[in-house]
Design a protein around this motif. Sequence first.
Motif, PDB file in Angstrom:
ATOM      1  N   GLY A  43       0.818  -1.210   0.000  1.00 50.69           N
ATOM      2  CA  GLY A  43       0.000   0.000   0.000  1.00 50.69           C
ATOM      3  C   GLY A  43       0.848   1.253   0.000  1.00 50.69           C
ATOM      4  O   GLY A  43       0.533   2.245  -0.671  1.00 50.69           O
ATOM      5  N   VAL A  44       1.939   1.225   0.760  1.00 52.09           N
ATOM      6  CA  VAL A  44       2.842   2.376   0.793  1.00 52.09           C
ATOM      7  C   VAL A  44       3.485   2.574  -0.573  1.00 52.09           C
ATOM      8  O   VAL A  44       3.596   3.708  -1.068  1.00 52.09           O
ATOM      9  N   THR A  45       3.913   1.493  -1.199  1.00 52.82           N
ATOM     10  CA  THR A  45       4.513   1.591  -2.532  1.00 52.82           C
ATOM     11  C   THR A  45       3.543   2.225  -3.521  1.00 52.82           C
ATOM     12  O   THR A  45       3.927   3.087  -4.332  1.00 52.82           O
ATOM     13  N   ALA A  46       2.258   1.831  -3.431  1.00 58.14           N
ATOM     14  CA  ALA A  46       1.254   2.399  -4.328  1.00 58.14           C
ATOM     15  C   ALA A  46       1.067   3.888  -4.054  1.00 58.14           C
ATOM     16  O   ALA A  46       0.947   4.695  -4.986  1.00 58.14           O
ATOM     17  N   TYR A  47       1.051   4.260  -2.783  1.00 59.98           N
ATOM     18  CA  TYR A  47       0.907   5.680  -2.440  1.00 59.98           C
ATOM     19  C   TYR A  47       2.110   6.485  -2.921  1.00 59.98           C
ATOM     20  O   TYR A  47       1.956   7.607  -3.426  1.00 59.98           O
ATOM     21  N   GLU A  48       3.294   5.949  -2.757  1.00 62.99           N
ATOM     22  CA  GLU A  48       4.482   6.671  -3.204  1.00 62.99           C
ATOM     23  C   GLU A  48       4.464   6.842  -4.726  1.00 62.99           C
ATOM     24  O   GLU A  48       4.880   7.871  -5.248  1.00 62.99           O
ATOM     25  N   LYS A  49       3.973   5.838  -5.431  1.00 59.61           N
ATOM     26  CA  LYS A  49       3.844   5.945  -6.883  1.00 59.61           C
ATOM     27  C   LYS A  49       2.734   6.932  -7.253  1.00 59.61           C
ATOM     28  O   LYS A  49       2.853   7.688  -8.228  1.00 59.61           O
ATOM     29  N   TYR A  50       1.675   6.951  -6.453  1.00 63.35           N
ATOM     30  CA  TYR A  50       0.543   7.858  -6.687  1.00 63.35           C
ATOM     31  C   TYR A  50       0.993   9.309  -6.594  1.00 63.35           C
ATOM     32  O   TYR A  50       0.536  10.171  -7.334  1.00 63.35           O
ATOM     33  N   GLY A  51       1.887   9.584  -5.634  1.00 60.77           N
ATOM     34  CA  GLY A  51       2.472  10.916  -5.537  1.00 60.77           C
ATOM     35  C   GLY A  51       1.817  11.800  -4.507  1.00 60.77           C
ATOM     36  O   GLY A  51       2.069  11.662  -3.312  1.00 60.77           O
ATOM     37  N   ASN A  52       0.946  12.692  -4.939  1.00 60.98           N
ATOM     38  CA  ASN A  52       0.284  13.651  -4.066  1.00 60.98           C
ATOM     39  C   ASN A  52      -1.227  13.460  -4.121  1.00 60.98           C
ATOM     40  O   ASN A  52      -1.749  12.846  -5.066  1.00 60.98           O
ATOM     41  N   PRO A  53      -1.948  13.966  -3.121  1.00 62.12           N
ATOM     42  CA  PRO A  53      -3.409  13.892  -3.189  1.00 62.12           C
ATOM     43  C   PRO A  53      -3.938  14.497  -4.485  1.00 62.12           C
ATOM     44  O   PRO A  53      -3.360  15.462  -5.010  1.00 62.12           O
ATOM     45  N   ASP A  54      -4.992  13.930  -5.019  1.00 60.38           N
ATOM     46  CA  ASP A  54      -5.600  14.468  -6.226  1.00 60.38           C
ATOM     47  C   ASP A  54      -5.924  15.950  -6.023  1.00 60.38           C
ATOM     48  O   ASP A  54      -6.399  16.345  -4.955  1.00 60.38           O
ATOM     49  N   PRO A  55      -5.674  16.801  -7.017  1.00 60.11           N
ATOM     50  CA  PRO A  55      -5.934  18.239  -6.869  1.00 60.11           C
ATOM     51  C   PRO A  55      -7.366  18.577  -6.482  1.00 60.11           C
ATOM     52  O   PRO A  55      -7.618  19.659  -5.934  1.00 60.11           O
ATOM     53  N   ILE A  56      -8.301  17.663  -6.730  1.00 57.42           N
ATOM     54  CA  ILE A  56      -9.698  17.931  -6.395  1.00 57.42           C
ATOM     55  C   ILE A  56      -9.884  18.209  -4.911  1.00 57.42           C
ATOM     56  O   ILE A  56     -10.771  18.947  -4.498  1.00 57.42           O
ATOM     57  N   ALA A  74      -4.425   3.941  -2.681  1.00 53.99           N
ATOM     58  CA  ALA A  74      -3.855   4.650  -3.830  1.00 53.99           C
ATOM     59  C   ALA A  74      -4.053   3.938  -5.163  1.00 53.99           C
ATOM     60  O   ALA A  74      -3.509   4.366  -6.182  1.00 53.99           O
ATOM     61  N   VAL A  75      -4.815   2.855  -5.191  1.00 52.50           N
ATOM     62  CA  VAL A  75      -5.111   2.155  -6.442  1.00 52.50           C
ATOM     63  C   VAL A  75      -6.527   2.510  -6.872  1.00 52.50           C
ATOM     64  O   VAL A  75      -7.479   2.318  -6.102  1.00 52.50           O
ATOM     65  N   GLN A  76      -6.679   3.047  -8.072  1.00 51.64           N
ATOM     66  CA  GLN A  76      -8.015   3.409  -8.538  1.00 51.64           C
ATOM     67  C   GLN A  76      -8.803   2.146  -8.847  1.00 51.64           C
ATOM     68  O   GLN A  76      -8.336   1.262  -9.572  1.00 51.64           O
ATOM     69  N   THR A  77     -10.019   2.086  -8.299  1.00 46.63           N
ATOM     70  CA  THR A  77     -10.840   0.874  -8.413  1.00 46.63           C
ATOM     71  C   THR A  77     -12.144   1.132  -9.165  1.00 46.63           C
ATOM     72  O   THR A  77     -13.075   0.344  -9.079  1.00 46.63           O
TER      73      THR A  77
END
Length: 334
Positions: free
Chosen positions: A150-163, A212-215
Motif C-alpha cells: 500500500g505504501v509503494t502504491a501511495y508513493e507511486k501515486y504521488g500527491n493527493p488528487d488536486p480535487i 492509492a489504487v483506482q478501483t
Amino acid sequence: MRKIAGQKLFLASVMLALIAGAAAYSGGTASAGYLQDLSSSDTCNRPCLEGLANQYLAALMAHDPSKLPVTDDVKFTENAQALKLGDGLWRTASGMDSYKHFFEDPTAGQIGMFATIKENGMGDILIVRIKATKQRVSELETIVIRTPGGVTAYEKYGNPDPIWSEVEPPAERVSREKLIYTTNLYYSGMQNNDGKGDYSFFAHDCNRIEHAVQTTNMPKFNYGHSSNQSFVTLGCEAQYKLGMMGFVTNIRERRYVIVDEEKQQVLAFSYFDHDSTVRQLALTNGETYYSPPFFLTPRTLAVSEAFKIKNGKIRFVEMTLTETPWGSKSGWVN
C-alpha cells in the motif's frame, strides 16, 4: 412517506450531534509560533490544526511525546488500543515518506491525516485524528496499516488528487449535516448491497481509490475480493447497482470525524463486518457471484475513508483499510 420521515429524523439527529460537538470543541491557549493570535480567536483554525499535525509527526519521529503540546487528560489510541503516549509506534517510527493528506475541521477543532511513514525501515500507512482543546492535543487516534504494498502504491501515486484542495463556491455547498447524511448513504448502500437501491448520491464522474489504487473506471484487473475483472471498469454508481458488495453484512461505528464545509469534504471511520453467511450473490446483470475465500470466515476491517462532495454528490473517495479481530471496536464509542 416513511422514507421521507426517516430522512428528516436522521438529519435532525445529525444536527443535534453537531450542535453538541461544536460546544465541546471551543476554547484555547497557544505556545508555538504556528498558533493564531488568541486576542482575536481562542479556537484552533486551519494553520493551527495543520501545525499540531506536523508537530505530532515531528515528535513521533523524534520518539519524544514531550515535544507535542497535550492536555493533562489526553486520550491516545493506536489501532483501537488505549496506550500511553510514547508507546507503540512512538518507539518504532523511523522516518517519513512523501505522501501526506490533511483533512481539516475548524468548526469541531479537529484534523485528520493520511500519511506514509517508515517503521524500522518498513513502509506503513498512518491514519491520524487529532482533536484540539485550548490548542493542545486532547485526543489522538491513530491507525497503523502495516502494508508495504500500500505504501509503494501511495508513493507511486504521488500527491493527493488536486480535487481535494478545491474550495467550493458558497452557492454550490450543502450544509454540514447534509454532508454527513450523503456520506451515510454511501455506507447504507454498501451494507447488504443488492443493487436495487437509489444510488444517485454519486456524481456521474465519481472515482474511488483504495490504498492509492483506482478501483473505478479502469481497464480490467483483479481487485481485492473481486475475481470479476469487469467490476473495476464501472463507475461508483454502476458498481453499487451491480450488487456485488453484498458480502459486507454490517457497517458499524460510522463516525464522521472531520467535516470541512468550505471544501465539502468528510473523513469517516467505520468497521466493515463480513459475517461469512453470504455465500453467493445474485447480481443485477443476471450472473451469480460466489463468495471468494476471503469471506468464508468472519472478518472485520477497520476502514478510513475520505469523501469529496460536489453539488451534494460524492465525487471522489479515498479509502484505506486494515484487518482487525472479528467484532473489533474503536475505543471511541460508548
